[in-house]
Design a protein around this motif. Structure first.
Motif, PDB file in Angstrom:
ATOM      1  N   PRO A  16      -6.373   2.476   6.662  1.00  0.00           N
ATOM      2  CA  PRO A  16      -7.490   1.237   7.171  1.00  0.00           C
ATOM      3  C   PRO A  16      -7.188  -0.013   6.766  1.00  0.00           C
ATOM      4  O   PRO A  16      -6.455  -0.249   5.598  1.00  0.00           O
ATOM      5  CB  PRO A  16      -8.579   2.014   6.666  1.00  0.00           C
ATOM      6  N   THR A  17      -7.390  -1.031   7.474  1.00  0.00           N
ATOM      7  CA  THR A  17      -7.291  -2.330   7.209  1.00  0.00           C
ATOM      8  C   THR A  17      -8.654  -3.044   7.757  1.00  0.00           C
ATOM      9  O   THR A  17      -9.548  -2.320   8.257  1.00  0.00           O
ATOM     10  CB  THR A  17      -6.208  -3.316   8.042  1.00  0.00           C
ATOM     11  N   GLU A  20     -10.812   1.837  -2.572  1.00  0.00           N
ATOM     12  CA  GLU A  20     -12.078   2.796  -2.328  1.00  0.00           C
ATOM     13  C   GLU A  20     -11.884   3.885  -1.187  1.00  0.00           C
ATOM     14  O   GLU A  20     -12.412   4.870  -1.041  1.00  0.00           O
ATOM     15  CB  GLU A  20     -13.296   2.005  -1.610  1.00  0.00           C
ATOM     16  N   THR A  21     -10.761   3.669  -0.310  1.00  0.00           N
ATOM     17  CA  THR A  21     -10.717   4.495   0.901  1.00  0.00           C
ATOM     18  C   THR A  21     -10.034   5.664   0.571  1.00  0.00           C
ATOM     19  O   THR A  21      -9.210   5.523  -0.671  1.00  0.00           O
ATOM     20  CB  THR A  21     -10.210   3.945   1.964  1.00  0.00           C
ATOM     21  N   ASN A  22     -10.226   6.844   0.948  1.00  0.00           N
ATOM     22  CA  ASN A  22      -9.356   8.185   0.749  1.00  0.00           C
ATOM     23  C   ASN A  22      -8.727   8.429   2.153  1.00  0.00           C
ATOM     24  O   ASN A  22      -8.347   9.715   2.412  1.00  0.00           O
ATOM     25  CB  ASN A  22     -10.493   9.369   0.517  1.00  0.00           C
ATOM     26  N   GLU A  23      -8.486   7.547   2.909  1.00  0.00           N
ATOM     27  CA  GLU A  23      -7.817   7.757   4.411  1.00  0.00           C
ATOM     28  C   GLU A  23      -6.574   7.221   4.338  1.00  0.00           C
ATOM     29  O   GLU A  23      -5.967   7.342   5.678  1.00  0.00           O
ATOM     30  CB  GLU A  23      -8.909   6.822   5.458  1.00  0.00           C
ATOM     31  N   CYS A  25       0.593  13.774   2.724  1.00  0.00           N
ATOM     32  CA  CYS A  25       0.223  13.390   1.502  1.00  0.00           C
ATOM     33  C   CYS A  25      -1.150  12.300   1.511  1.00  0.00           C
ATOM     34  O   CYS A  25      -0.865  11.414   2.291  1.00  0.00           O
ATOM     35  CB  CYS A  25       1.456  12.635   0.274  1.00  0.00           C
ATOM     36  N   ARG A  26      -2.038  12.616   0.751  1.00  0.00           N
ATOM     37  CA  ARG A  26      -3.113  11.427   0.691  1.00  0.00           C
ATOM     38  C   ARG A  26      -2.625  10.562  -0.441  1.00  0.00           C
ATOM     39  O   ARG A  26      -2.112  10.963  -1.315  1.00  0.00           O
ATOM     40  CB  ARG A  26      -4.360  12.525   0.124  1.00  0.00           C
ATOM     41  N   VAL A  27      -3.112   9.232  -0.173  1.00  0.00           N
ATOM     42  CA  VAL A  27      -2.303   8.155  -1.094  1.00  0.00           C
ATOM     43  C   VAL A  27      -3.631   7.394  -1.540  1.00  0.00           C
ATOM     44  O   VAL A  27      -4.372   6.898  -0.900  1.00  0.00           O
ATOM     45  CB  VAL A  27      -1.436   7.186  -0.405  1.00  0.00           C
ATOM     46  N   THR A  44       0.761  -1.199  -0.073  1.00  0.00           N
ATOM     47  CA  THR A  44       0.156   0.093   0.215  1.00  0.00           C
ATOM     48  C   THR A  44       0.763   1.389  -0.051  1.00  0.00           C
ATOM     49  O   THR A  44       0.321   2.280  -0.512  1.00  0.00           O
ATOM     50  CB  THR A  44      -0.914   0.014   1.309  1.00  0.00           C
ATOM     51  N   CYS A  45       2.002   1.245   0.650  1.00  0.00           N
ATOM     52  CA  CYS A  45       2.512   2.593   0.816  1.00  0.00           C
ATOM     53  C   CYS A  45       3.931   2.946   0.269  1.00  0.00           C
ATOM     54  O   CYS A  45       4.562   3.714   1.002  1.00  0.00           O
ATOM     55  CB  CYS A  45       2.710   2.646   2.291  1.00  0.00           C
ATOM     56  N   GLY A  46       4.294   2.310  -1.055  1.00  0.00           N
ATOM     57  CA  GLY A  46       5.406   2.954  -1.823  1.00  0.00           C
ATOM     58  C   GLY A  46       5.104   4.424  -2.036  1.00  0.00           C
ATOM     59  O   GLY A  46       4.179   4.652  -2.393  1.00  0.00           O
TER      60      GLY A  46
END
Length: 290
Positions: free
Chosen positions: A264-265, A239-242, A217-219, A17-19
């Motif tokens: 979120p998970t 789907e998330t914007n969080e 940053c929003r990812v 998720t976080c590259g």
């Protein structure tokens, strides 16, 4: 999206998720911080999930000229292993070219409960050339197939997370949050779209390892192939914007690295927060085994 992968993605800021990305314009800045000697950067992250502290993840990066080598290790448990216990290592090697980092190898090994995995990928010219995995992945007709073209011009998760971002402005430059990053983790091909959200001033205290400004940053996680469309974890992430990542400038360099990640998970919110950064310069010799 198994919990073990959640742990390493939080800790290494990477696996699914976080590259993260920046705006490389050449390899001069990276060559500058390692000119004439090996250099080492060590970062430690505290990993929390659903209100539980799971443990720490340590990442060590060594530079030799334009070559780099990274190794991360995490040990996570809930209630001293009575509920959950997991151990994983991840590594990446490559070099800095004219347009940024070029990975050559990526590996991920983990074991926890009754599951374990050994994954290794090699790259050439920015394209994935070989993937080996133990145990082998079974064919699933519901998984969106990966094409050869989708494995060209991609980064492994660790390189994307820690070595792609740079800016000459050390004060939370929002421009580092304006990127689209192509990532392949050995299983899924996805893009990560970063957008500027805000700038935060951090005060160093006993629980954090940094003082200064962070670019928040929003990812957005965009799955492309190598996944099942009905996978609940993938659906949640896409789907998330969080999802947030906080990027900070390492003192004395033009590198921006993750300070904090929140996402979120399926079992609650997860986060990874830096507790220490250490930049070593001028060493005559340095290696991941030192």
């Amino acid at each position: 999206m198994p919990i073990a992968r959640h742990m390493l993605s939080l800790a290494a800021v990477a696996v699914l998720t976080c590259g993260l990305g920046g705006a490389p314009s050449g390899d001069s800045a990276f060559a500058e911080i390692s000119m004439g000697s090996a250099n080492r950067i060590t970062a430690v992250y505290r990993v929390d999930l659903a209100g539980f502290n799971l443990g720490n993840f340590q990442l060590t990066t060594v530079f030799r000229g334009t070559d780099y080598e990274m190794r991360g290790e995490g040990r996570f448990s809930v209630l001293q292993g009575l509920i959950f216990e997991w151990h994983g290592t991840t590594a990446s090697k490559g070099r800095f070219g004219g347009t940024g980092p070029e990975p050559a190898m990526y590996s991920l090994n983990f074991e926890g409960g009754d599951k374990s995995q050994q994954l290794r990928m090699t790259f050439d010219g920015g394209a994935v050339t070989q993937i080996s995995r133990i145990p082998k992945k079974r064919f699933n007709p519901h998984v969106i197939p990966i094409t050869k073209e989708q494995l060209e011009g991609v980064l492994d998760p660790m390189t994307a997370a820690f070595l792609y971002t740079r800016s000459g402005n050390p004060n939370g430059d929002p421009k580092v949050c304006d990127q689209t990053i192509p990532v392949f983790d050995g299983e899924a091909r996805f893009n990560l779209i970063l957008e500027p959200k805000r700038t935060v001033k951090l005060q160093k205290n006993s629980s954090t390892g940094y003082s200064g400004f962070a670019a928040v940053c929003r990812v957005k996680f965009i799955p492309i192939s190598g996944y099942r469309p009905d996978n609940p974890g993938i659906k949640l992430m896409s789907e998330t914007n969080e999802i947030e990542v906080w990027l900070v400038s390492l003192p004395g360099t033009e590198m921006y690295v993750p300070y904090r990640i929140v996402l979120p998970t399926l079992v609650g919110y997860g986060s990874a927060t830096s507790t220490s950064f250490n930049v070593q310069r001028g060493a005559k010799r340095a290696s991941l085994e030192d």
